[in-house]
Scaffold this motif. Sequence first.
Motif, PDB file in Angstrom:
ATOM      1  N   PHE A 139       6.605  16.880  -7.666  1.00 21.80           N
ATOM      2  CA  PHE A 139       7.134  17.798  -8.672  1.00 21.80           C
ATOM      3  C   PHE A 139       6.081  18.833  -9.085  1.00 21.80           C
ATOM      4  CE2 PHE A 139      10.308  14.389  -9.239  1.00 21.80           C
ATOM      5  CZ  PHE A 139      11.432  15.153  -8.991  1.00 21.80           C
ATOM      6  N   TYR A 140       4.815  18.416  -9.083  1.00 23.37           N
ATOM      7  CA  TYR A 140       3.729  19.369  -9.351  1.00 23.37           C
ATOM      8  C   TYR A 140       3.653  20.394  -8.217  1.00 23.37           C
ATOM      9  CZ  TYR A 140      -0.889  21.184 -10.491  1.00 23.37           C
ATOM     10  OH  TYR A 140      -1.930  22.006 -10.794  1.00 23.37           O
ATOM     11  N   ALA A 141       3.802  19.943  -6.983  1.00 21.54           N
ATOM     12  CA  ALA A 141       3.789  20.849  -5.824  1.00 21.54           C
ATOM     13  C   ALA A 141       4.949  21.845  -5.913  1.00 21.54           C
ATOM     14  CB  ALA A 141       3.851  20.059  -4.525  1.00 21.54           C
ATOM     15  N   ILE A 142       6.102  21.373  -6.335  1.00 17.07           N
ATOM     16  CA  ILE A 142       7.260  22.263  -6.494  1.00 17.07           C
ATOM     17  C   ILE A 142       6.947  23.348  -7.523  1.00 17.07           C
ATOM     18  CG2 ILE A 142       9.627  22.389  -7.375  1.00 17.07           C
ATOM     19  CD1 ILE A 142      10.086  19.614  -6.050  1.00 17.07           C
ATOM     20  N   LYS A 143       6.292  22.954  -8.612  1.00 17.61           N
ATOM     21  CA  LYS A 143       5.934  23.930  -9.648  1.00 17.61           C
ATOM     22  C   LYS A 143       4.960  24.973  -9.100  1.00 17.61           C
ATOM     23  CE  LYS A 143       4.500  24.257 -14.410  1.00 17.61           C
ATOM     24  NZ  LYS A 143       4.486  23.567 -15.672  1.00 17.61           N
ATOM     25  N   LEU A 144       3.981  24.533  -8.305  1.00 16.44           N
ATOM     26  CA  LEU A 144       3.025  25.466  -7.706  1.00 16.44           C
ATOM     27  C   LEU A 144       3.712  26.400  -6.715  1.00 16.44           C
ATOM     28  CD1 LEU A 144      -0.086  23.164  -7.126  1.00 16.44           C
ATOM     29  CD2 LEU A 144       0.231  24.910  -8.889  1.00 16.44           C
ATOM     30  N   ILE A 145       4.632  25.869  -5.948  1.00 15.36           N
ATOM     31  CA  ILE A 145       5.402  26.702  -5.004  1.00 15.36           C
ATOM     32  C   ILE A 145       6.154  27.775  -5.774  1.00 15.36           C
ATOM     33  CG2 ILE A 145       7.393  26.683  -3.445  1.00 15.36           C
ATOM     34  CD1 ILE A 145       6.381  23.900  -2.482  1.00 15.36           C
ATOM     35  N   LYS A 146       6.739  27.386  -6.906  1.00 11.81           N
ATOM     36  CA  LYS A 146       7.483  28.352  -7.729  1.00 11.81           C
ATOM     37  C   LYS A 146       6.556  29.456  -8.234  1.00 11.81           C
ATOM     38  CE  LYS A 146      10.160  28.845 -11.915  1.00 11.81           C
ATOM     39  NZ  LYS A 146       9.867  28.674 -13.302  1.00 11.81           N
ATOM     40  N   ILE A 147       5.407  29.064  -8.761  1.00 13.81           N
ATOM     41  CA  ILE A 147       4.486  30.029  -9.361  1.00 13.81           C
ATOM     42  C   ILE A 147       3.858  30.962  -8.326  1.00 13.81           C
ATOM     43  CG2 ILE A 147       2.271  30.262 -10.571  1.00 13.81           C
ATOM     44  CD1 ILE A 147       3.029  27.655 -12.084  1.00 13.81           C
ATOM     45  N   VAL A 186       4.920   5.757  -5.161  1.00 10.39           N
ATOM     46  CA  VAL A 186       5.017   5.953  -6.611  1.00 10.39           C
ATOM     47  C   VAL A 186       4.236   7.194  -7.039  1.00 10.39           C
ATOM     48  CG1 VAL A 186       4.330   4.977  -8.848  1.00 10.39           C
ATOM     49  CG2 VAL A 186       5.480   3.543  -7.166  1.00 10.39           C
ATOM     50  N   PHE A 187       3.044   7.393  -6.467  1.00 14.66           N
ATOM     51  CA  PHE A 187       2.224   8.545  -6.848  1.00 14.66           C
ATOM     52  C   PHE A 187       2.710   9.854  -6.233  1.00 14.66           C
ATOM     53  CE2 PHE A 187      -0.799   5.182  -7.970  1.00 14.66           C
ATOM     54  CZ  PHE A 187      -1.149   5.622  -9.237  1.00 14.66           C
ATOM     55  N   LEU A 188       3.498   9.768  -5.166  1.00 13.60           N
ATOM     56  CA  LEU A 188       4.012  10.985  -4.549  1.00 13.60           C
ATOM     57  C   LEU A 188       5.057  11.689  -5.417  1.00 13.60           C
ATOM     58  CD1 LEU A 188       4.308  10.158  -0.746  1.00 13.60           C
ATOM     59  CD2 LEU A 188       2.742  11.742  -1.859  1.00 13.60           C
ATOM     60  N   VAL A 194       0.837  -1.199   0.000  1.00 10.95           N
ATOM     61  CA  VAL A 194       0.000   0.000   0.000  1.00 10.95           C
ATOM     62  C   VAL A 194       0.875   1.254   0.000  1.00 10.95           C
ATOM     63  CG1 VAL A 194      -1.691   1.334   1.320  1.00 10.95           C
ATOM     64  CG2 VAL A 194      -1.910  -1.149   1.176  1.00 10.95           C
ATOM     65  N   LEU A 195       1.861   1.282   0.860  1.00 15.73           N
ATOM     66  CA  LEU A 195       2.747   2.443   0.928  1.00 15.73           C
ATOM     67  C   LEU A 195       3.581   2.583  -0.340  1.00 15.73           C
ATOM     68  CD1 LEU A 195       3.915   2.290   4.656  1.00 15.73           C
ATOM     69  CD2 LEU A 195       2.243   3.830   3.633  1.00 15.73           C
ATOM     70  N   GLY A 196       3.902   1.460  -0.977  1.00 17.51           N
ATOM     71  CA  GLY A 196       4.647   1.492  -2.237  1.00 17.51           C
ATOM     72  C   GLY A 196       3.865   2.194  -3.326  1.00 17.51           C
TER      73      GLY A 196
END
Length: 159
Positions: free
Chosen positions: A133-141, A126-128, A120-122
């Motif tokens: 990387f999407y969260a990093i992009k939002l933080i940048k914007i 994988v989805f994290l 389950v954690l695996g």
Amino acid sequence: MNKTLIPDLRKQHGWTQEHLATKCNLSVRTIQRIEAGDDTSLETLRLIANAFNVKIGDLFESISDNAKGSEIKTMNDKQTLQIKKRREEGKLIRNTIQMIFILAMMLFGYLLSHSNYTSVLGIIWVFLWPLGFYAIKLIKIYIIEPKMDKKYPLTQNIQ
């Protein structure tokens, strides 16, 4: 008289005077006066240059007024310095955020390997990755770019 390239740049972009005025938050009359060769403030020129994603000096073919030419050169030099500093600082911030994310994911992976809920954690792990990387992009914007715009105002909208 200072020979401006603003009409040429505007036409290259396929913009009307109204569109340029809206992009710069200026009046159409201001754009018309500038294109006719009237003098304007450096702040107005900065707004127009940023809309075209060029330096202020790139808005002119020639500048016959020595005082204005000196002002524009000084502003151009400041803008160039701010662009350099912003790029360096931005790269450092991006690399730091990415490194923190990768280290967090490695720690999560290590904890995952020592867990009773590996399957389950695996899947979560994988989805994290793409979510991170999407969260990093939002933080940048939404966080980094507005702070950089405030710190380096001459670089707003310049790629």
